[in-house]
Design an enzyme around this catalytic site. Structure first.
Site, PDB file in Angstrom:
ATOM      1  N   VAL A 138      -6.294  -2.489 -16.093  1.00  0.00           N
ATOM      2  CA  VAL A 138      -5.950  -3.825 -15.304  1.00  0.00           C
ATOM      3  C   VAL A 138      -7.365  -4.440 -14.788  1.00  0.00           C
ATOM      4  O   VAL A 138      -7.785  -3.588 -13.813  1.00  0.00           O
ATOM      5  CB  VAL A 138      -4.792  -3.701 -14.527  1.00  0.00           C
ATOM      6  CG1 VAL A 138      -4.888  -5.079 -13.804  1.00  0.00           C
ATOM      7  CG2 VAL A 138      -3.555  -3.568 -15.023  1.00  0.00           C
ATOM      8  N   TYR A 159       1.454  -0.019  -8.294  1.00  0.00           N
ATOM      9  CA  TYR A 159       0.213  -0.369  -7.767  1.00  0.00           C
ATOM     10  C   TYR A 159      -0.358   0.277  -6.601  1.00  0.00           C
ATOM     11  O   TYR A 159       0.322   0.177  -5.468  1.00  0.00           O
ATOM     12  CB  TYR A 159       0.203  -1.877  -7.526  1.00  0.00           C
ATOM     13  CG  TYR A 159      -1.158  -2.671  -7.363  1.00  0.00           C
ATOM     14  CD1 TYR A 159      -2.015  -2.380  -6.094  1.00  0.00           C
ATOM     15  CD2 TYR A 159      -1.833  -3.309  -8.091  1.00  0.00           C
ATOM     16  CE1 TYR A 159      -3.294  -2.732  -5.854  1.00  0.00           C
ATOM     17  CE2 TYR A 159      -3.046  -3.922  -7.802  1.00  0.00           C
ATOM     18  CZ  TYR A 159      -3.954  -3.558  -6.703  1.00  0.00           C
ATOM     19  OH  TYR A 159      -5.008  -3.952  -6.507  1.00  0.00           O
ATOM     20  N   LYS A 161      -1.024   1.804 -11.459  1.00  0.00           N
ATOM     21  CA  LYS A 161      -2.309   1.278 -11.574  1.00  0.00           C
ATOM     22  C   LYS A 161      -2.799   2.186 -10.565  1.00  0.00           C
ATOM     23  O   LYS A 161      -2.766   1.654  -9.180  1.00  0.00           O
ATOM     24  CB  LYS A 161      -2.170  -0.128 -11.376  1.00  0.00           C
ATOM     25  CG  LYS A 161      -3.730  -0.937 -11.232  1.00  0.00           C
ATOM     26  CD  LYS A 161      -3.806  -2.340 -10.588  1.00  0.00           C
ATOM     27  CE  LYS A 161      -5.078  -3.011 -10.624  1.00  0.00           C
ATOM     28  NZ  LYS A 161      -5.185  -4.166 -10.125  1.00  0.00           N
TER      29      LYS A 161
END
Length: 301
Positions: free
Chosen positions: A207, A137, A165
């Site tokens: 996402v 992330y 991400k």
């Protein structure tokens, strides 16, 4: 175990709460079922800029058990991993694997801005703790730790680190990552109102926060983008963009839960110190959500 192919919309699922702030298990299950019926590619439980940090260790594991039991392998279940120290992160990774989740979305160690060596050591320790695939992330605005391409190159020495991400808001990074790492790294869009730009550069997984409120339209949007039908995608995106923008604000959890309440009737309850939206701020989100729904109806939704 269900494999993760990192394609499709993976909603960062809101954690449904009762009025006393305890977990609403039936509502969590119903919300997951709604998302699956809309065609999502996977679900991410307990995203960090959501309410992960407000849940107790026991509550986190309960959320994961609920998701795994309800989903029954129909789509991958990814768990957010957000801890303040390496030992706790390792323990959580092991527990999540035992429960049966299919992957981990891992944040840097919280409350401390680690340098590059510390960041690499942290992620590699988590990677060694389980066999689960890891979605890095990268949110340098939120956490102060930036997973640049050079840092990622070190992290990819761990075979279970397979995706990132990307939430730096610098879309030019996507091309650099895809060209440098190819199939070794799946690049995932992490900003709702950058999905069109990200997909144009080759991203196939997203996402999304606001997909909780408008899952079918979000799934259709990404499918259009992957298919290269940008003319139709832009029309749909024009309707969705004002709502998606709310996912970029500090109170994104409150905005998403309010929009989700208006589209599916779920509770707006958030754990303190968060408070539900009020006054002009609330009225603005209500107006945006109503207009979005009207625009979607005009498009056949």
């Amino acid at each position: 175990m269900t494999s993760v192919n990192w394609t499709g919309v993976f909603p960062a699922v809101t954690t449904k709460l009762k009025a006393d702030f305890s977990l609403d298990i039936p509502a969590i299950g119903a919300g997951l079922e709604r998302l699956i019926q809309a065609g999502v590619g996977g679900v991410v439980m307990m995203g960090m800029v959501g309410e992960n940090a407000q849940l107790s260790p026991a509550e986190k594991l309960t959320v994961l058990r609920t998701a795994v039991e309800l989903v029954k392998g129909r789509v991958p279940v990814i768990s957010g991993l957000a801890e303040t120290n390496t030992a706790s992160a390792v323990t959580f990774a092991r527990e999540a694997e035992k429960i049966g989740v299919n992957g981990l979305m891992v944040f840097p160690g919280l409350t401390y801005k680690s340098d590059t060596a510390e960041t690499v050591q942290f992620y590699k320790a988590v990677a060694k703790a389980s066999a689960l695939p890891i979605l890095l992330y990268n949110n340098p605005r939120g956490y102060g730790v930036d997973l640049t391409a050079d840092v990622i190159a070190e992290l990819l020495e761990a075979p279970t680190i397979v995706a990132i991400k990307e939430e730096s808001y610098e879309t030019h990074r996507i091309t650099g990552l895809l060209s440098r790492f190819g199939d070794r790294l799946n690049v995932v869009c992490g900003v709702d109102n950058l999905i069109v730009e990200s997909a144009a550069l080759g991203v196939k997984c997203w996402v999304s926060g606001m997909a909780n409120a408008v899952p079918k339209a979000s799934v259709d949007l990404l499918n259009l983008l992957i298919a290269g039908d940008f003319a139709k995608a832009r029309k749909l995106y024009t309707a969705l963009d004002p709502l998606y923008y709310l996912d970029t604000l500090v109170k994104l959890v409150q905005h998403i839960k309010l929009a989700e309440n208006m589209t599916s009737g779920t509770s707006e309850a958030v754990k303190p110190p968060r408070q539900p939206l009020a006054g002009a701020e609330r009225e603005n989100t209500v107006a945006i959500t109503r207009q979005t729904l009207a625009d979607l109806r005009a498009l056949g939704y």
